[in-house]
Motif scaffolding. Structure first.
Motif, PDB file in Angstrom:
ATOM      1  N   UNK A  61       1.951  -5.303   7.615  1.00  0.00           N
ATOM      2  CA  UNK A  61       3.204  -4.725   8.088  1.00  0.00           C
ATOM      3  C   UNK A  61       3.110  -3.202   8.188  1.00  0.00           C
ATOM      4  N   UNK A  62       3.875  -2.654   9.112  1.00  0.00           N
ATOM      5  CA  UNK A  62       3.865  -1.209   9.332  1.00  0.00           C
ATOM      6  C   UNK A  62       4.224  -0.434   8.062  1.00  0.00           C
ATOM      7  N   UNK A  63       5.106  -0.973   7.229  1.00  0.00           N
ATOM      8  CA  UNK A  63       5.547  -0.240   6.035  1.00  0.00           C
ATOM      9  C   UNK A  63       4.537  -0.288   4.889  1.00  0.00           C
ATOM     10  N   UNK A  64       3.357  -0.898   5.134  1.00  0.00           N
ATOM     11  CA  UNK A  64       2.305  -0.917   4.120  1.00  0.00           C
ATOM     12  C   UNK A  64       2.166  -2.230   3.381  1.00  0.00           C
ATOM     13  N   UNK A  65       3.034  -3.186   3.669  1.00  0.00           N
ATOM     14  CA  UNK A  65       2.942  -4.478   2.985  1.00  0.00           C
ATOM     15  C   UNK A  65       1.824  -5.333   3.581  1.00  0.00           C
ATOM     16  N   UNK A  66       1.168  -6.089   2.715  1.00  0.00           N
ATOM     17  CA  UNK A  66       0.192  -7.100   3.127  1.00  0.00           C
ATOM     18  C   UNK A  66       0.550  -8.390   2.406  1.00  0.00           C
ATOM     19  N   UNK A 110     -10.794  -2.886   5.158  1.00  0.00           N
ATOM     20  CA  UNK A 110     -11.579  -1.922   5.945  1.00  0.00           C
ATOM     21  C   UNK A 110     -11.072  -1.691   7.366  1.00  0.00           C
ATOM     22  N   UNK A 111     -10.225  -2.580   7.870  1.00  0.00           N
ATOM     23  CA  UNK A 111      -9.759  -2.461   9.251  1.00  0.00           C
ATOM     24  C   UNK A 111      -8.426  -1.731   9.364  1.00  0.00           C
ATOM     25  N   UNK A 112      -7.795  -1.455   8.246  1.00  0.00           N
ATOM     26  CA  UNK A 112      -6.481  -0.814   8.256  1.00  0.00           C
ATOM     27  C   UNK A 112      -6.609   0.683   8.505  1.00  0.00           C
ATOM     28  N   UNK A 113      -5.767   1.178   9.423  1.00  0.00           N
ATOM     29  CA  UNK A 113      -5.688   2.603   9.687  1.00  0.00           C
ATOM     30  C   UNK A 113      -4.273   3.053   9.379  1.00  0.00           C
ATOM     31  N   UNK A 114      -4.172   4.084   8.601  1.00  0.00           N
ATOM     32  CA  UNK A 114      -2.881   4.526   8.091  1.00  0.00           C
ATOM     33  C   UNK A 114      -2.236   5.554   9.016  1.00  0.00           C
ATOM     34  N   UNK A 115      -0.956   5.772   8.812  1.00  0.00           N
ATOM     35  CA  UNK A 115      -0.213   6.836   9.472  1.00  0.00           C
ATOM     36  C   UNK A 115      -0.107   8.004   8.509  1.00  0.00           C
ATOM     37  N   UNK A 116      -0.321   9.214   9.011  1.00  0.00           N
ATOM     38  CA  UNK A 116      -0.192  10.413   8.174  1.00  0.00           C
ATOM     39  C   UNK A 116       1.004  11.206   8.657  1.00  0.00           C
ATOM     40  N   UNK A 176       0.849  -1.190   0.000  1.00  0.00           N
ATOM     41  CA  UNK A 176       0.000   0.000   0.000  1.00  0.00           C
ATOM     42  C   UNK A 176       0.888   1.245   0.000  1.00  0.00           C
ATOM     43  N   UNK A 177       0.406   2.363  -0.558  1.00  0.00           N
ATOM     44  CA  UNK A 177       1.258   3.564  -0.688  1.00  0.00           C
ATOM     45  C   UNK A 177       1.280   4.429   0.572  1.00  0.00           C
ATOM     46  N   UNK A 178       1.253   3.799   1.744  1.00  0.00           N
ATOM     47  CA  UNK A 178       1.305   4.540   3.000  1.00  0.00           C
ATOM     48  C   UNK A 178       1.706   3.582   4.119  1.00  0.00           C
ATOM     49  N   UNK A 179       2.166   4.150   5.240  1.00  0.00           N
ATOM     50  CA  UNK A 179       2.500   3.337   6.399  1.00  0.00           C
ATOM     51  C   UNK A 179       1.240   3.048   7.216  1.00  0.00           C
ATOM     52  N   UNK A 180       1.265   1.948   7.951  1.00  0.00           N
ATOM     53  CA  UNK A 180       0.081   1.494   8.682  1.00  0.00           C
ATOM     54  C   UNK A 180       0.306   1.645  10.183  1.00  0.00           C
ATOM     55  N   UNK A 181      -0.722   2.150  10.859  1.00  0.00           N
ATOM     56  CA  UNK A 181      -0.713   2.257  12.314  1.00  0.00           C
ATOM     57  C   UNK A 181      -1.038   0.878  12.881  1.00  0.00           C
ATOM     58  N   UNK A 182      -0.007   0.149  13.299  1.00  0.00           N
ATOM     59  CA  UNK A 182      -0.179  -1.235  13.736  1.00  0.00           C
ATOM     60  C   UNK A 182      -1.042  -1.321  14.993  1.00  0.00           C
TER      61      UNK A 182
END
Length: 358
Positions: free
Chosen positions: A327-332, A352-358, A279-285
């Protein structure tokens, strides 16, 4: 579910609410929601937000479609270029924009006694770099298309097959200016003029002109209309008159009907496939883990056996019975899938459950 079943699910969702307010842009997503809400006899209030930096004809089209659909329509106006956080065009501009937009729409809806607000976000939106989507969660905006697992191409297909008109120019023109380059009314007017000129010359219904350091890059949904020497010369001359130093053409079409799973994202194993998506963004784990855990507690049968490794930066879970990692870096990653179709079905349960870091 196939597309028809998903549409029926959206109708069932809408039927559960006797009164609804809709964030309405006149684009594909909000137009289809308005159409379906009317079909199931919802008391619907469409609210359009005019930030003064949308393409030409945006507001007129919203009024026209609302009238044709026979729905109540209200307009909120706000000049975003007078707001420093937006005019300065930082990486958080879309987050600030959506915060202002959703808060104003929610307040207007509540003032009119509409307590449920919906928007047209769909599953495809969840794989794109759209930080503003976080505001839908903050302001508790419902997204029936996400709940029904509808993708962009399915929405467009339904609209086209049923001959339902919608606007293809509903994205804010400030997004055309390179991040951290100041947005001015002069730039907005120049971009708007040039896009309209290119549309007229190429008969393209979706044109985006990206501006960076006084260089214009043209994106179209169909390149055929521009690829002849006379049209190219005409476009270049017009954009040079508009004081662009250089004019470029992006050979990738700006196709909004992006596939959730691309062929190159599937790795072939001995007896199965593995999906590796970025994904083109980091994920809030931490936040994503909390949301998934809540779904498990509410007995969501699609999600099971979550383990969170906060220090390493990933979540392990079963989605549709398939071992998956976020993964935090956006990988699934999703293991042991039979084909692309199954990869997509599992991914749709996770997104739908993923929340990104801005």
């Amino acid at each position: 579910m196939n597309a028809d079943q998903k549409i029926e699910k959206v109708k069932e969702i809408l039927k559960n609410y006797s009164k609804l307010a809709l964030a309405f842009s006149g684009g594909a997503d909000s137009t289809l929601l308005a159409y379906l809400a009317r079909e199931v006899d919802c008391d619907l209030l469409a609210i359009s937000y005019d930030n003064q930096i949308f393409p030409s004809g945006f507001l007129e089209f919203c009024k026209k479609r609302a009238s044709e659909l026979g729905i109540k329509h209200e307009i909120i106006e706000n000049n975003f270029l007078e707001i420093d956080d937006l005019a300065n065009n930082t990486s958080k501009r879309c987050l600030v924009c959506r915060k202002l937009m959703y808060s104003a729409i929610k307040q207007r809806a509540y003032d009119k006694d509409y307590k449920i607000i919906i928007d047209g976000n769909n599953i495809t939106d969840l794989i794109n770099d759209r930080p503003g989507i976080l505001m839908k969660y903050e302001y508790e905006i419902e997204s029936p298309f996400i709940e029904a697992e509808l993708e962009t191409y399915e929405i467009h297909k339904f609209l086209n097959e049923n001959k339902i008109p919608y606007s293809k120019s509903t994205t804010c023109l400030a997004t055309r200016v390179k991040t951290n380059e100041k947005v001015t009314i002069g730039k907005i007017n120049r971009i708007n003029h040039c896009e309209e000129f290119i549309k007229g010359k190429t008969n393209s219904d979706s044109v985006k002109l990206r501006e960076e350091n006084n260089m214009a890059t043209i994106e179209l949904n169909d390149l055929e209309g521009i690829l002849d020497s006379e049209t190219i010369e005409s476009v270049i001359n017009e954009l040079k008159l508009a004081q662009y130093d250089k004019v470029l053409l992006n050979l990738e079409t700006n196709n909004s009907e992006e596939d959730l799973v691309k062929d190159f994202e599937l790795e072939i194993g001995a007896n199965s496939f593995r999906l590796r998506k970025k994904l083109p963004f980091e994920i809030n784990i931490s936040e994503t883990s909390e949301i998934i855990q809540k779904e498990i507690e509410e007995e969501n049968e699609s999600i099971r056996n979550i383990e969170t490794f906060e220090d390493i930066g990933y979540i392990k879970l079963e989605a549709n019975g398939k071992d998956s990692k976020i993964f935090r870096d956006g990988k699934i990653t999703i293991e042991n899938i039979k084909n692309k179709k199954e990869a997509k079905e599992v991914l749709i349960k996770i997104l739908p459950f993923i929340r990104r870091i801005v």
